[in-house]
Design a protein around this motif. Structure first.
Motif, PDB file in Angstrom:
ATOM      1  N   GLY A 107       0.799  -1.227   0.000  1.00  0.00           N
ATOM      2  CA  GLY A 107       0.000   0.000   0.000  1.00  0.00           C
ATOM      3  C   GLY A 107       0.826   1.268   0.000  1.00  0.00           C
ATOM      4  N   LEU A 108       1.926   1.268  -0.742  1.00  0.00           N
ATOM      5  CA  LEU A 108       2.879   2.374  -0.679  1.00  0.00           C
ATOM      6  C   LEU A 108       3.038   3.121  -1.997  1.00  0.00           C
ATOM      7  CD1 LEU A 108       5.662   0.448   1.270  1.00  0.00           C
ATOM      8  CD2 LEU A 108       4.011   2.053   2.243  1.00  0.00           C
ATOM      9  N   THR A 109       2.224   2.811  -2.986  1.00  0.00           N
ATOM     10  CA  THR A 109       2.442   3.380  -4.325  1.00  0.00           C
ATOM     11  C   THR A 109       2.432   4.902  -4.300  1.00  0.00           C
ATOM     12  OG1 THR A 109       1.470   1.412  -5.354  1.00  0.00           O
ATOM     13  CG2 THR A 109       1.612   3.412  -6.691  1.00  0.00           C
ATOM     14  N   SER A 110       1.436   5.500  -3.702  1.00  0.00           N
ATOM     15  CA  SER A 110       1.354   6.959  -3.649  1.00  0.00           C
ATOM     16  C   SER A 110       2.438   7.553  -2.759  1.00  0.00           C
ATOM     17  CB  SER A 110      -0.025   7.387  -3.144  1.00  0.00           C
ATOM     18  OG  SER A 110      -0.104   8.795  -3.008  1.00  0.00           O
ATOM     19  N   ALA A 111       2.648   6.969  -1.597  1.00  0.00           N
ATOM     20  CA  ALA A 111       3.656   7.487  -0.668  1.00  0.00           C
ATOM     21  C   ALA A 111       5.052   7.423  -1.269  1.00  0.00           C
ATOM     22  CB  ALA A 111       3.610   6.709   0.643  1.00  0.00           C
ATOM     23  N   SER A 112       5.368   6.335  -1.972  1.00  0.00           N
ATOM     24  CA  SER A 112       6.693   6.205  -2.575  1.00  0.00           C
ATOM     25  C   SER A 112       6.926   7.266  -3.637  1.00  0.00           C
ATOM     26  CB  SER A 112       6.865   4.813  -3.189  1.00  0.00           C
ATOM     27  OG  SER A 112       6.915   3.817  -2.190  1.00  0.00           O
ATOM     28  N   PRO A 382       4.094   0.576  15.696  1.00  0.00           N
ATOM     29  CA  PRO A 382       3.128  -0.425  15.201  1.00  0.00           C
ATOM     30  C   PRO A 382       2.199  -0.954  16.276  1.00  0.00           C
ATOM     31  CG  PRO A 382       5.320  -0.856  14.323  1.00  0.00           C
ATOM     32  CD  PRO A 382       5.483   0.182  15.391  1.00  0.00           C
ATOM     33  N   TYR A 383       2.644  -0.988  17.516  1.00  0.00           N
ATOM     34  CA  TYR A 383       1.824  -1.495  18.615  1.00  0.00           C
ATOM     35  C   TYR A 383       0.653  -0.569  18.920  1.00  0.00           C
ATOM     36  CZ  TYR A 383       5.449  -4.961  19.494  1.00  0.00           C
ATOM     37  OH  TYR A 383       6.324  -6.006  19.358  1.00  0.00           O
ATOM     38  N   ALA A 384       0.797   0.695  18.567  1.00  0.00           N
ATOM     39  CA  ALA A 384      -0.275   1.664  18.786  1.00  0.00           C
ATOM     40  C   ALA A 384      -1.189   1.809  17.580  1.00  0.00           C
ATOM     41  CB  ALA A 384       0.329   3.025  19.143  1.00  0.00           C
ATOM     42  N   ASN A 385      -0.828   1.140  16.470  1.00  0.00           N
ATOM     43  CA  ASN A 385      -1.578   1.307  15.219  1.00  0.00           C
ATOM     44  C   ASN A 385      -1.719  -0.038  14.506  1.00  0.00           C
ATOM     45  OD1 ASN A 385      -1.627   4.464  14.961  1.00  0.00           O
ATOM     46  ND2 ASN A 385       0.501   3.950  15.420  1.00  0.00           N
ATOM     47  N   THR A 386      -2.147  -1.051  15.227  1.00  0.00           N
ATOM     48  CA  THR A 386      -2.157  -2.408  14.667  1.00  0.00           C
ATOM     49  C   THR A 386      -3.137  -2.572  13.513  1.00  0.00           C
ATOM     50  OG1 THR A 386      -3.752  -3.138  16.336  1.00  0.00           O
ATOM     51  CG2 THR A 386      -1.421  -3.395  16.858  1.00  0.00           C
ATOM     52  N   SER A 387      -4.181  -1.756  13.470  1.00  0.00           N
ATOM     53  CA  SER A 387      -5.167  -1.887  12.390  1.00  0.00           C
ATOM     54  C   SER A 387      -4.608  -1.443  11.046  1.00  0.00           C
ATOM     55  CB  SER A 387      -6.422  -1.078  12.717  1.00  0.00           C
ATOM     56  OG  SER A 387      -6.118   0.300  12.812  1.00  0.00           O
ATOM     57  N   ALA A 388      -3.465  -0.757  11.053  1.00  0.00           N
ATOM     58  CA  ALA A 388      -2.844  -0.293   9.821  1.00  0.00           C
ATOM     59  C   ALA A 388      -1.793  -1.271   9.308  1.00  0.00           C
ATOM     60  CB  ALA A 388      -2.214   1.078  10.043  1.00  0.00           C
ATOM     61  N   LEU A 389      -1.929  -2.539   9.675  1.00  0.00           N
ATOM     62  CA  LEU A 389      -1.019  -3.583   9.229  1.00  0.00           C
ATOM     63  C   LEU A 389      -1.798  -4.749   8.645  1.00  0.00           C
ATOM     64  CD1 LEU A 389       1.226  -3.448  12.393  1.00  0.00           C
ATOM     65  CD2 LEU A 389       2.076  -2.993  10.082  1.00  0.00           C
ATOM     66  N   TRP A 418       3.138  -7.894  14.438  1.00  0.00           N
ATOM     67  CA  TRP A 418       1.761  -7.455  14.200  1.00  0.00           C
ATOM     68  C   TRP A 418       1.375  -7.514  12.730  1.00  0.00           C
ATOM     69  CZ3 TRP A 418      -1.913  -7.212  17.626  1.00  0.00           C
ATOM     70  CH2 TRP A 418      -1.600  -6.990  18.975  1.00  0.00           C
ATOM     71  N   GLY A 419       2.345  -7.839  11.854  1.00  0.00           N
ATOM     72  CA  GLY A 419       2.019  -7.973  10.450  1.00  0.00           C
ATOM     73  C   GLY A 419       2.926  -7.147   9.556  1.00  0.00           C
ATOM     74  N   THR A 420       2.465  -6.913   8.333  1.00  0.00           N
ATOM     75  CA  THR A 420       3.238  -6.209   7.318  1.00  0.00           C
ATOM     76  C   THR A 420       2.584  -4.874   6.989  1.00  0.00           C
ATOM     77  OG1 THR A 420       2.017  -7.264   5.491  1.00  0.00           O
ATOM     78  CG2 THR A 420       3.971  -8.411   6.342  1.00  0.00           C
ATOM     79  N   PRO A 421       3.333  -3.943   6.376  1.00  0.00           N
ATOM     80  CA  PRO A 421       2.774  -2.613   6.123  1.00  0.00           C
ATOM     81  C   PRO A 421       1.517  -2.620   5.268  1.00  0.00           C
ATOM     82  CG  PRO A 421       5.145  -2.606   5.807  1.00  0.00           C
ATOM     83  CD  PRO A 421       4.733  -4.045   5.946  1.00  0.00           C
ATOM     84  N   GLN A 422       0.568  -1.796   5.676  1.00  0.00           N
ATOM     85  CA  GLN A 422      -0.624  -1.502   4.890  1.00  0.00           C
ATOM     86  C   GLN A 422      -0.703   0.016   4.812  1.00  0.00           C
ATOM     87  OE1 GLN A 422      -4.279  -2.885   6.658  1.00  0.00           O
ATOM     88  NE2 GLN A 422      -5.441  -2.672   4.765  1.00  0.00           N
ATOM     89  N   GLY A 423       0.180   0.591   4.033  1.00  0.00           N
ATOM     90  CA  GLY A 423       0.350   2.032   4.049  1.00  0.00           C
ATOM     91  C   GLY A 423       1.284   2.446   5.180  1.00  0.00           C
TER      92      GLY A 423
END
Length: 429
Positions: A107-112, A382-389, A418-423
């Motif tokens: 989920g990094l196309t725009s950010a990159s 990441p521990y404070a933002n687990t839904s974004a993974l 907690w997982g892999t990047p989703q943005g």
């Protein structure tokens, strides 16, 4: 892995396991070759490739090993996805995932495309890669990425004391590691500057000195793709080399399957596990599972024998530091394209895996997300933002008494964190 022994029960089991693995594969190690042909049942339908370790196992106490694995044969997931029949060992063209694949998967196309200007990622490795800048240029040119050179101020190579002229001796294996790290930084954050800091040897003391130099030079994102066995000295290493508030320091979790490594066990770093990444018909377009080829080949994870648990890590099965925090692609069979021309391994294009790939990917995601807040420890973000993974819920990297130390599940687990990047949402704070 470091040859420093550990006096913990977990450590003794790990060293016995490593010794057994070395004995069982002695003939293969003599040629530097291992294979993914012994895949477990869960991976029976996955791509199968052969690969070799880029760096030799340490010969002396206190040395570290890089976690880069070069594919030498077979057909990678990228080749299967695109109907390419060429062997993965063909050095004339890429045979692994490129920048567009990694950005799409996470989920990094725009950010990159839009983020990263003015930010510096530091890559810390041992020994010198004489072709680092030219190989990076070839990779970036092939994929249409902006030039990153000494001349335009984007690229800088220094020794562990900051000198641009007093560099360590060249080393072919670590040069491959360097190419992998530099290419992943450019793939994920093409607008970032890159500083390569080369330690004069692969000891924790010299690599740690290089980490300190990277921070002193202004890098807010520092990637480390090496590891070794834990020891009672790790607490000292923690305070001396890795306690840098406001700096995102990422470290590979290891490639030998279940078992804790240092410095991934440091309470001050983001420990990065590894996954198998394949294209799919899901809404996301990709699926991931724990990278595990065999009981001794796969992402590292586990409960540290020495490092204390940071306040932000709340799993209850391990009283000390648990590895890992997050993860990204690391399976050589679903590996990434790298361009390397130095030494015996440097024939041009190759596909690489290992958590040496996942650590610089995550460092670059931190860079896209922006400068960490003053005084923060970005491993906590990441521990404070687990839904974004992307939660990775399938696969295992070995056998363990506490299931989630080695087996994926919903929520936190050792092999994938907690997982892999989703943005970028899980990497800001």
């Amino acid at each position: 892995m470091r040859t420093t022994p550990t006096d913990s029960a977990a450590g003794r089991r790990r060293w016995r396991r490593i010794g057994s693995a070395v004995t069982a594969t002695a003939a293969l190690l003599l040629t530097g070759l291992t294979t993914a042909a012994h895949a477990d049942t869960a991976r029976a339908s996955a791509p199968q490739v052969t690969w070799t370790r880029s760096c030799a196992l340490p010969r002396h106490q206190g040395e570290m090993a890089c976690n880069a694995l070069r594919v030498t044969g077979g057909r990678t997931a990228f080749q299967q996805q695109h109907g390419i029949s060429a062997k993965a060992a063909d050095a004339t063209s890429p045979s692994g995932y490129g920048p567009a694949d990694l950005r799409a998967a996470y989920g990094l196309t725009s950010a990159s495309a839009n983020n990263g200007t003015g930010r510096t990622i530091a890559i810390v490795d041992a020994y010198d890669d004489p072709n680092a800048e030219s190989d990076l240029a070839a990779y970036r040119s092939h994929y249409g990425l902006p030039a990153c050179t000494t001349a335009n101020g984007c690229f800088k190579k220094v020794g562990q004391t900051g000198s641009t002229t007093s560099l360590p001796a060249p080393n072919s294996g670590w040069a491959a590691e360097i190419s992998l790290d530099l290419d992943m930084a450019g793939a994920v954050c093409p607008n970032c500057h890159i500083t390569l800091v080369e330690a004069k040897s692969a000891t924790m003391t010299n690599l740690g000195t290089a980490v300190n130099e990277a921070v002193a030079l202004g890098a807010k994102y520092v990637s480390n793709s090496y590891g070794g066995g834990e020891s009672s000295a790790d607490a000292t290493y923690d305070s001396t080399y890795f306690n840098h508030p406001g700096v995102a320091i990422t470290v590979s979790a290891g490639d030998a399957g279940y078992g804790a490594e240092y410095p991934a066990a440091s309470r001050y770093v983001t420990s990065v596990g590894g996954t198998s990444l394949t294209a799919s018909s899901t809404t996301r377009g990709w699926t991931e599972s724990v990278w595990s080829t065999s009981s001794t080949e796969g992402t590292g994870s586990g409960c540290s024998a020495y490092d204390s648990k940071p306040a932000w890590q709340t799993d209850t099965g391990c009283a000390r530091r648990t590895i890992a925090d997050v993860s990204a692609v690391a399976d050589p069979a679903t590996g990434v394209s790298v361009y390397d021309t130095y030494g015996a391994d440097g024939q041009g294009w190759a596909t690489y895996g290992g958590t040496s790939a996942s650590a610089p990917i995550i460092a670059s995601v931190y860079a896209l997300a922006g400068t960490p807040s003053s005084g923060s420890y970005p491993a906590a973000f990441p521990y404070a933002n687990t839904s974004a993974l992307n939660d990775v819920t399938s696969g295992s990297n070995g056998t363990c008494a506490t299931s989630y130390f080695c087996t994926a599940r919903t929520g936190y687990d050792g092999p994938t964190g907690w997982g892999t990047p989703q943005g970028l949402g899980a990497f800001t704070g």
